[in-house]
Design a protein around this motif. Structure first.
Motif, PDB file in Angstrom:
ATOM      1  N   LEU A   1      45.946  52.741  47.746  1.00 21.43           N
ATOM      2  CA  LEU A   1      44.609  52.170  47.532  1.00 21.43           C
ATOM      3  C   LEU A   1      44.670  50.891  46.706  1.00 21.43           C
ATOM      4  O   LEU A   1      43.997  49.898  47.000  1.00 21.43           O
ATOM      5  N   ILE A   2      45.524  50.919  45.658  1.00 23.42           N
ATOM      6  CA  ILE A   2      45.495  49.824  44.681  1.00 23.42           C
ATOM      7  C   ILE A   2      46.475  48.699  45.006  1.00 23.42           C
ATOM      8  O   ILE A   2      46.233  47.542  44.672  1.00 23.42           O
ATOM      9  N   THR A   3      47.572  49.043  45.702  1.00 25.78           N
ATOM     10  CA  THR A   3      48.613  48.023  45.923  1.00 25.78           C
ATOM     11  C   THR A   3      48.068  46.701  46.487  1.00 25.78           C
ATOM     12  O   THR A   3      48.388  45.634  45.958  1.00 25.78           O
ATOM     13  N   PRO A   4      47.210  46.728  47.533  1.00 28.49           N
ATOM     14  CA  PRO A   4      46.727  45.424  48.046  1.00 28.49           C
ATOM     15  C   PRO A   4      46.012  44.598  46.975  1.00 28.49           C
ATOM     16  O   PRO A   4      46.154  43.374  46.930  1.00 28.49           O
ATOM     17  N   TYR A   5      45.292  45.298  46.090  1.00 31.62           N
ATOM     18  CA  TYR A   5      44.556  44.558  45.042  1.00 31.62           C
ATOM     19  C   TYR A   5      45.498  44.006  43.981  1.00 31.62           C
ATOM     20  O   TYR A   5      45.286  42.916  43.458  1.00 31.62           O
ATOM     21  N   ILE A   6      46.551  44.796  43.678  1.00 31.25           N
ATOM     22  CA  ILE A   6      47.516  44.336  42.673  1.00 31.25           C
ATOM     23  C   ILE A   6      48.225  43.074  43.209  1.00 31.25           C
ATOM     24  O   ILE A   6      48.404  42.088  42.488  1.00 31.25           O
ATOM     25  N   GLN A   7      48.564  43.115  44.488  1.00 31.80           N
ATOM     26  CA  GLN A   7      49.226  41.937  45.093  1.00 31.80           C
ATOM     27  C   GLN A   7      48.305  40.708  45.033  1.00 31.80           C
ATOM     28  O   GLN A   7      48.733  39.595  44.704  1.00 31.80           O
ATOM     29  N   GLN A   8      47.043  40.969  45.333  1.00 30.29           N
ATOM     30  CA  GLN A   8      46.071  39.864  45.301  1.00 30.29           C
ATOM     31  C   GLN A   8      45.912  39.326  43.873  1.00 30.29           C
ATOM     32  O   GLN A   8      45.852  38.115  43.650  1.00 30.29           O
ATOM     33  N   LEU A   9      45.904  40.273  42.915  1.00 36.39           N
ATOM     34  CA  LEU A   9      45.749  39.870  41.510  1.00 36.39           C
ATOM     35  C   LEU A   9      46.957  39.067  41.036  1.00 36.39           C
ATOM     36  O   LEU A   9      46.812  38.085  40.295  1.00 36.39           O
ATOM     37  N   GLU A  10      48.155  39.466  41.485  1.00 36.43           N
ATOM     38  CA  GLU A  10      49.380  38.715  41.123  1.00 36.43           C
ATOM     39  C   GLU A  10      49.281  37.275  41.616  1.00 36.43           C
ATOM     40  O   GLU A  10      49.603  36.314  40.913  1.00 36.43           O
ATOM     41  N   LYS A  11      48.794  37.142  42.856  1.00 38.51           N
ATOM     42  CA  LYS A  11      48.654  35.805  43.450  1.00 38.51           C
ATOM     43  C   LYS A  11      47.628  34.981  42.646  1.00 38.51           C
ATOM     44  O   LYS A  11      47.867  33.829  42.295  1.00 38.51           O
ATOM     45  N   LEU A  12      46.496  35.627  42.341  1.00 31.20           N
ATOM     46  CA  LEU A  12      45.437  34.917  41.597  1.00 31.20           C
ATOM     47  C   LEU A  12      45.900  34.540  40.193  1.00 31.20           C
ATOM     48  O   LEU A  12      45.522  33.491  39.666  1.00 31.20           O
ATOM     49  N   ALA A  13      46.715  35.426  39.587  1.00 31.11           N
ATOM     50  CA  ALA A  13      47.189  35.161  38.221  1.00 31.11           C
ATOM     51  C   ALA A  13      48.064  33.910  38.177  1.00 31.11           C
ATOM     52  O   ALA A  13      48.168  33.241  37.146  1.00 31.11           O
TER      53      ALA A  13
ATOM     54  N   PRO B   1      43.143  28.338  36.958  1.00 29.91           N
ATOM     55  CA  PRO B   1      41.790  28.908  36.907  1.00 29.91           C
ATOM     56  C   PRO B   1      40.715  28.005  37.525  1.00 29.91           C
ATOM     57  O   PRO B   1      40.693  26.802  37.265  1.00 29.91           O
ATOM     58  N   ASN B   2      39.860  28.602  38.382  1.00 24.97           N
ATOM     59  CA  ASN B   2      38.694  27.892  38.930  1.00 24.97           C
ATOM     60  C   ASN B   2      37.609  28.928  39.229  1.00 24.97           C
ATOM     61  O   ASN B   2      37.885  30.125  39.275  1.00 24.97           O
ATOM     62  N   PRO B   3      36.344  28.486  39.463  1.00 24.79           N
ATOM     63  CA  PRO B   3      35.237  29.461  39.606  1.00 24.79           C
ATOM     64  C   PRO B   3      35.434  30.499  40.706  1.00 24.79           C
ATOM     65  O   PRO B   3      35.075  31.659  40.533  1.00 24.79           O
ATOM     66  N   SER B   4      36.055  30.113  41.841  1.00 22.90           N
ATOM     67  CA  SER B   4      36.151  31.101  42.935  1.00 22.90           C
ATOM     68  C   SER B   4      37.206  32.162  42.633  1.00 22.90           C
ATOM     69  O   SER B   4      36.992  33.343  42.904  1.00 22.90           O
ATOM     70  N   ASN B   5      38.368  31.745  42.070  1.00 21.79           N
ATOM     71  CA  ASN B   5      39.339  32.816  41.778  1.00 21.79           C
ATOM     72  C   ASN B   5      38.927  33.656  40.564  1.00 21.79           C
ATOM     73  O   ASN B   5      39.321  34.793  40.426  1.00 21.79           O
ATOM     74  N   LYS B   6      38.041  33.093  39.722  1.00 20.57           N
ATOM     75  CA  LYS B   6      37.493  33.900  38.612  1.00 20.57           C
ATOM     76  C   LYS B   6      36.692  35.072  39.176  1.00 20.57           C
ATOM     77  O   LYS B   6      36.857  36.220  38.751  1.00 20.57           O
ATOM     78  N   LEU B   7      35.831  34.794  40.158  1.00 21.79           N
ATOM     79  CA  LEU B   7      35.014  35.861  40.764  1.00 21.79           C
ATOM     80  C   LEU B   7      35.892  36.920  41.403  1.00 21.79           C
ATOM     81  O   LEU B   7      35.631  38.122  41.296  1.00 21.79           O
TER      82      LEU B   7
ATOM     83  N   ILE C   1      38.962  37.710  40.577  1.00 24.14           N
ATOM     84  CA  ILE C   1      39.640  38.482  39.518  1.00 24.14           C
ATOM     85  C   ILE C   1      38.684  39.524  38.932  1.00 24.14           C
ATOM     86  O   ILE C   1      39.020  40.704  38.781  1.00 24.14           O
ATOM     87  N   ILE C   2      37.452  39.076  38.628  1.00 22.11           N
ATOM     88  CA  ILE C   2      36.461  40.002  38.038  1.00 22.11           C
ATOM     89  C   ILE C   2      36.160  41.143  39.020  1.00 22.11           C
ATOM     90  O   ILE C   2      36.003  42.295  38.616  1.00 22.11           O
ATOM     91  N   HIS C   3      36.123  40.821  40.326  1.00 22.05           N
ATOM     92  CA  HIS C   3      35.851  41.844  41.344  1.00 22.05           C
ATOM     93  C   HIS C   3      36.960  42.908  41.345  1.00 22.05           C
ATOM     94  O   HIS C   3      36.680  44.118  41.319  1.00 22.05           O
ATOM     95  N   ILE C   4      38.215  42.452  41.332  1.00 20.73           N
ATOM     96  CA  ILE C   4      39.345  43.407  41.372  1.00 20.73           C
ATOM     97  C   ILE C   4      39.369  44.255  40.092  1.00 20.73           C
ATOM     98  O   ILE C   4      39.540  45.472  40.144  1.00 20.73           O
ATOM     99  N   LEU C   5      39.180  43.603  38.947  1.00 18.29           N
ATOM    100  CA  LEU C   5      39.172  44.358  37.684  1.00 18.29           C
ATOM    101  C   LEU C   5      38.021  45.370  37.682  1.00 18.29           C
ATOM    102  O   LEU C   5      38.165  46.498  37.201  1.00 18.29           O
ATOM    103  N   GLY C   6      36.881  44.990  38.274  1.00 21.14           N
ATOM    104  CA  GLY C   6      35.727  45.894  38.374  1.00 21.14           C
ATOM    105  C   GLY C   6      36.040  47.103  39.237  1.00 21.14           C
ATOM    106  O   GLY C   6      35.650  48.235  38.916  1.00 21.14           O
ATOM    107  N   LEU C   7      36.747  46.876  40.354  1.00 22.99           N
ATOM    108  CA  LEU C   7      37.127  47.994  41.243  1.00 22.99           C
ATOM    109  C   LEU C   7      37.993  48.997  40.480  1.00 22.99           C
ATOM    110  O   LEU C   7      37.786  50.220  40.567  1.00 22.99           O
TER     111      LEU C   7
ATOM    112  N   GLN D   1      33.677  36.511  30.423  1.00 21.04           N
ATOM    113  CA  GLN D   1      33.441  37.484  31.511  1.00 21.04           C
ATOM    114  C   GLN D   1      34.744  38.147  31.965  1.00 21.04           C
ATOM    115  O   GLN D   1      34.768  39.349  32.241  1.00 21.04           O
ATOM    116  N   VAL D   2      35.825  37.363  32.030  1.00 24.15           N
ATOM    117  CA  VAL D   2      37.123  37.952  32.428  1.00 24.15           C
ATOM    118  C   VAL D   2      37.605  38.901  31.327  1.00 24.15           C
ATOM    119  O   VAL D   2      38.056  40.023  31.602  1.00 24.15           O
ATOM    120  N   VAL D   3      37.474  38.455  30.066  1.00 24.04           N
ATOM    121  CA  VAL D   3      37.898  39.309  28.945  1.00 24.04           C
ATOM    122  C   VAL D   3      37.096  40.623  28.970  1.00 24.04           C
ATOM    123  O   VAL D   3      37.640  41.711  28.787  1.00 24.04           O
TER     124      VAL D   3
END
Length: 953
Positions: free
Chosen positions: A601-613, A617-623, A625-631, A690-692
């Motif tokens: 369940l989580i692996t695809p999101y972790i991979q996406q988060l690694e890429k985003l990390a 930083p910009n407004p679209s990847n911030k959203l 990141i917040i979405h994945i952390l929220g999930l 918001q990310v914090v």
């Protein structure tokens, strides 16, 4: 106009200012003129200029200001008028009203209001029989004013008199006197109104004013039997379209007066008069005349709703009351769709609650008799309500505006609430009734059935099952069996099917064999974006209620959920609900199963988060990141394996019990795996609150759910939190620290990292206070809550040499002066905890001994008027704690503090301060009493004691 030139309140200047107010295009000049005119109106010169402004040659705007100034002086500055001038003023006002009777209507009304205010202030001693005199004065022939204009002026005066009474600033004891005097004057008003309303040659305008006058007087609780003839005449007036609306208001206001229920004989005479309106009502409905049908319905409902108990008690008149009930039923079921073709049916819903309450409140024997008559009525009501809840045709619904659709949605919720209430009277038979109807619909081979019928019946089931325990009902298995037979070809129907299944989740937990009938429908609906809210919330309910029966379906549920998450079918909030549903589902599986599912369940999101990390930083990847952390947060909120041991014994048969889990908690395993990645994300986004917040939320939800199972993470999370807060302090980090202190500070092996974290964030926050904390009320609020939690859970934290208790105390005193209410509340809570430890924590005792007076001064300043009145209870608690734990010190401090002249307010005398001090020092047990003492004193300090503001307090 310059507001500072207050001395120049001359006629010329007032006229100039009025010209500026009405005609100057510059908004600032208008505002200045308005401010100046308001000062002029209350000035002593107003007595001179107001009469000049009323002269015939002036324009209405200027005359209006003159009349308003008069009213202001009389109503607000009555004490300034010498008693010997009362009669002159009265005579002047009478002659002005007579002159304006055929002049400007708005000026006439203001003059009438001024005379009404004069009368109220003089009644009953200085002007006995005021109303009789008004009637006599205007009925006398003479002057250039014609009879009709004089009559209308008198009616205007009589109408504004009770209205002015309702809004007058009379002291409470005078209000009672004046109300009594006005009530006695009704005998002078009634014959006049009766005569004007019944006179065939009275013009419609006069009759309309008479009806308005009646509406106004009934607000004074005029006895219903004393206005009986007027009410009858008002019913007659309903036949005249010009008088209809005013007559409706008059009748409804008269019937609705709380006092009118005492006059049962008059009420009984009104029932046939209301019933006679049925023909007019049916004609109005047939001709699409919504105003008339609405008005007649209001009359029927106000009689039924306000007097159902009194009318039910009249057993010999039961048939006429039943006829009234049936008339209201007709209004409930009025043809057309709410709110597009009709707006009347919604008015009737409260009547059905009232009638049911009255019937059910009778003692058993009497109740049984009434139920024989009214149960069939309520079964009919259910049919009517379900008919009204039906959606229109797809084509018609598509033409509705979004506002109409929203009103219809709210209307259906009101119907749903009514059905739920009616269930209390009709019980299980209501469910059987609905089930039979649904069964007939679904087994009917003729294609006449519309989806709207089916949807409405299901909606009825859902309304009841959502809030009432239907576990005993024998029709639910049949209903579950019928659901798969429904031909779902429409979004609204599909939504209701979903919500109905959701409402039956608790029943399914007790009858798990039925899960296989409905679960496929829910999983299929998950893929439809139009059913997002209903399908996800239903799955969440099933996963929460039936988790111990879902292991056989778990793979399927996870697979479908993963697919819809990857396809991004749902909006953010539904994705979060879906994760909560999966958390519930996984909680009931063995640990290795949980870990396997979590991995996929989580692996695809972790991979996406690694890429985003790795990205800038910009407004679209911030959203993203917040979405994945929220999930992750939402998944960990409900994934709780500790509940298995607690629940498997009581909630499930032994066969379902799950062996106790061994090894680390699956959530901790996952958190440890992603910890380094989260740190990388943080390092890039540390200055984005918001990310914090989203990062802190993952750990906060996990800590709350796992409690002591979170132990393996304490050390590394404490270290990370310390680094985060030292770099860029944010409130969310303090809130997470508070959670950690709450759960782990008392555990010996976790005390060192918690202590180090607590000292670090305290020291960083003290630096913020040195630099100026006003820009960070959220940090100050969270900091005070953290300090209070530390004192509550582990006062030993305040024994450390590394903790500057004195500085924390001074920060608290400063925080008490913040304008933000929540911050002040948290600070008061901190002080109540701190003061309670003055004996057992030496550094706390020392700081209170040395600087406690500063705290008292801040509390007294707040009570004196520096803080909002809504916070007085919290300050009272601090005062109470000082009295309870530091009595000797408080006695000295109070004496010294209150000795200062003008402190805490220039409005309190030394005597009042002494009384306050003695009252507080006397109360060491009764906290409620201290709160009352503080409330009383703060009103005196603010100059509000004994005013209408105090009454609301």
């Amino acid at each position: 106009m310059d507001p500072d030139t207050a001395a120049d309140f001359t006629v010329e200047n007032v006229e100039k200012a009025l010209h500026q107010l009405y005609y100057d295009p510059n908004i600032e000049n208008k505002n200045l003129a308005q401010k100046w005119l308001m000062q002029a109106q209350v000035s002593p010169q107003a007595w001179q200029f107001c009469w000049v402004l009323l002269r015939p040659e002036k324009v209405p705007e200027i005359q209006y200001f003159g009349a308003s100034a008069l009213h202001t002086k009389i109503s607000r500055y009555w004490g300034d008028i010498p008693a010997e001038q009362y009669d002159t003023l009265k005579t002047q006002l009478f002659s002005q009203i007579a002159r304006f009777a055929s002049g400007s209507k708005i000026v006439l009304t203001r003059l009438c209001v001024a005379l009404a205010s004069l009368a109220l202030n003089m009644m009953p001693e200085a002007w006995p029989g005021a109303v009789s005199e008004m009637v006599r004065m205007f009925q006398e022939e003479g002057g250039e004013v014609d009879g009709r204009a004089r009559c209308l002026a008198l009616l205007e005066l009589l109408t504004v008199l009770p209205e002015e009474f309702q809004t007058s600033r009379l002291p409470q004891y005078r209000k009672g006197q004046v109300r009594g005097a006005l009530g006695r004057e009704w005998t002078a008003v009634y014959p006049l109104l009766q005569q004007l309303l019944r006179q065939p040659d009275s013009p419609p305008l006069v009759k309309a004013r008479v009806l308005k006058c009646l509406s106004s007087w009934v607000l004074l609780d005029v006895p219903l039997n004393e206005s009986e003839g007027l009410v009858e005449a008002s019913f007659t007036a309903l036949a005249d379209p010009e008088l209809f609306d005013t007559a409706v208001e008059a009748i409804v206001n008269t019937i609705s007066q709380p006092d009118s229920q005492r006059y049962v004989n008059t009420l009984l005479k009104l029932v046939p008069q209301v019933l006679q309106l049925q023909e007019q009502l049916r004609d109005a409905v047939q001709n699409g005349d919504m105003e008339t049908s609405h008005g007649i319905c209001r009359i029927a409902v106000s009689l039924g709703e306000n007097h159902s108990r009194a009318l039910l008690e009249q057993v010999e008149h039961w048939q006429s009351f039943l006829a009234l009930v049936n008339m209201i039923m007709f209004c409930t079921g009025i043809p057309g769709h709410y709110p597009v073709n009709e707006t009347t049916s919604s008015l009737t819903l409260t009547f059905w609650y009232t009638l049911q309450d009255d019937i059910m409140s009778f003692e058993a024997e009497k109740q049984a008799v009434y139920l024989q008559v009214y149960r069939p009525v309520y079964f009919q009501l259910v049919d009517v309500l379900l008919h009204k809840a039906q959606f229109p045709t797809d084509e018609e619904y598509a033409s509705w505006s979004s506002d109409e659709k929203e009103q219809f949605r709210i209307y259906r919720v009101d119907i749903s609430d009514t059905l739920m209430y009616v269930y209390e009277m009709l019980g299980a038979e209501l469910l059987s009734n609905l089930y039979d109807k649904l069964g007939r619909l679904l087994t009917n081979t003729e294609p006449t059935t519309t989806w709207q019928h089916t949807e409405a019946l299901l909606y009825g089931f859902q309304s009841i099952a959502e809030t009432i325990d239907v576990n005993y009902s024998d029709v639910i298995p049949g209903l579950i069996g019928l659901i798969p037979r429904i031909n779902i070809n429409n979004v609204q129907l599909a939504d209701t099917v979903m919500f109905t299944i959701g409402a039956l989740a608790e029943w399914l937990a007790d009858h798990p064999v039925m899960l296989s009938s409905v679960l496929p429908l829910v999983l299929q609906a998950l893929g439809n974006p139009d059913l997002s809210v209903s399908s996800v919330s239903t799955l969440k309910k099933i996963c929460r209620e039936c988790k111990y029966d879902l292991p056989p379906y778990a793979n399927n549920i996870v697979a479908v959920s993963q697919e819809v998450l990857i396809k991004q079918i749902h909006k953010t909030s539904q994705c979060m609900w879906l994760m909560q549903a999966l958390g519930f589902l996984l909680s009931a599986l063995p640990v290795e199963e949980i870990l396997r599912n979590l991995h996929s369940l989580i692996t695809p999101y972790i991979q996406q988060l690694e890429k985003l990390a790795g990205e800038t930083p910009n407004p679209s990847n911030k959203l993203a990141i917040i979405h994945i952390l929220g999930l992750l947060s939402n998944l960990f909120t409900t994934l709780d394996i500790t509940k298995q041991e607690e629940e498997s014994g009581e909630n499930a048969p032994p066969i379902k019990s799950v062996p106790p889990q061994t090894g680390p908690n699956p959530v901790v395993v996952v958190l440890q795996q992603v910890f380094a990645l989260i740190q990388t994300v943080l390092s890039k986004w540390l200055n984005d609150s918001q990310v914090v917040e989203a990062v802190c939320a993952i750990f906060e939800k996990s800590v709350k759910t796992l409690l002591h199972d979170f132990a393996p993470m304490v050390s590394q999370l404490s270290e990370m939190l310390g680094q985060m807060y030292s770099t860029i302090p944010q409130a969310s980090a303090l809130d997470l620290t508070r959670q950690m202190v709450h759960i782990f500070a008392s555990e010996t092996n976790h005390f060192p990292p918690i202590k180090a974290l607590f000292e670090l964030v305290t020291s960083v926050t003290l630096t913020i206070f040195q630099q100026g904390p006003r820009d960070h009320p959220d940090i100050v609020d969270s900091f005070m809550q953290l300090q209070a939690q530390a004192l509550k859970r582990k006062p030993d934290l305040f024994l450390s040499e590394s903790l500057d208790v004195k500085a924390v105390f001074h920060c608290g005193v400063l925080s008490l002066k913040f304008p933000e209410g929540p911050t002040v509340k948290s600070t008061c809570f901190f002080f109540t905890e701190l003061i309670a430890h003055c004996a057992d924590v030496p550094p706390v005792g020392q700081v209170l001994q040395e600087d406690g007076k500063l705290l008292l001064l801040a509390v007294l300043e707040a009570i004196g008027g520096q803080s909002s009145r809504s916070l007085m209870d919290q300050f009272a608690e601090v005062l109470f704690c000082l009295n309870k734990h530091c009595f000797a010190l408080l006695t000295v401090w109070l004496k010294e503090a209150l000795r200062s002249p003008g402190f805490p307010s220039s409005r309190v005398s030394d005597e009042q301060k002494d009384t306050f001090s003695q009252q507080v020092l006397r109360e060491r047990v009764n906290k409620r009493r201290v709160k009352d003492i503080v409330k009383e004193f703060t009103l005196v300090c603010r100059g509000l004691h004994g005013t209408e503001y105090a009454a609301d307090y």
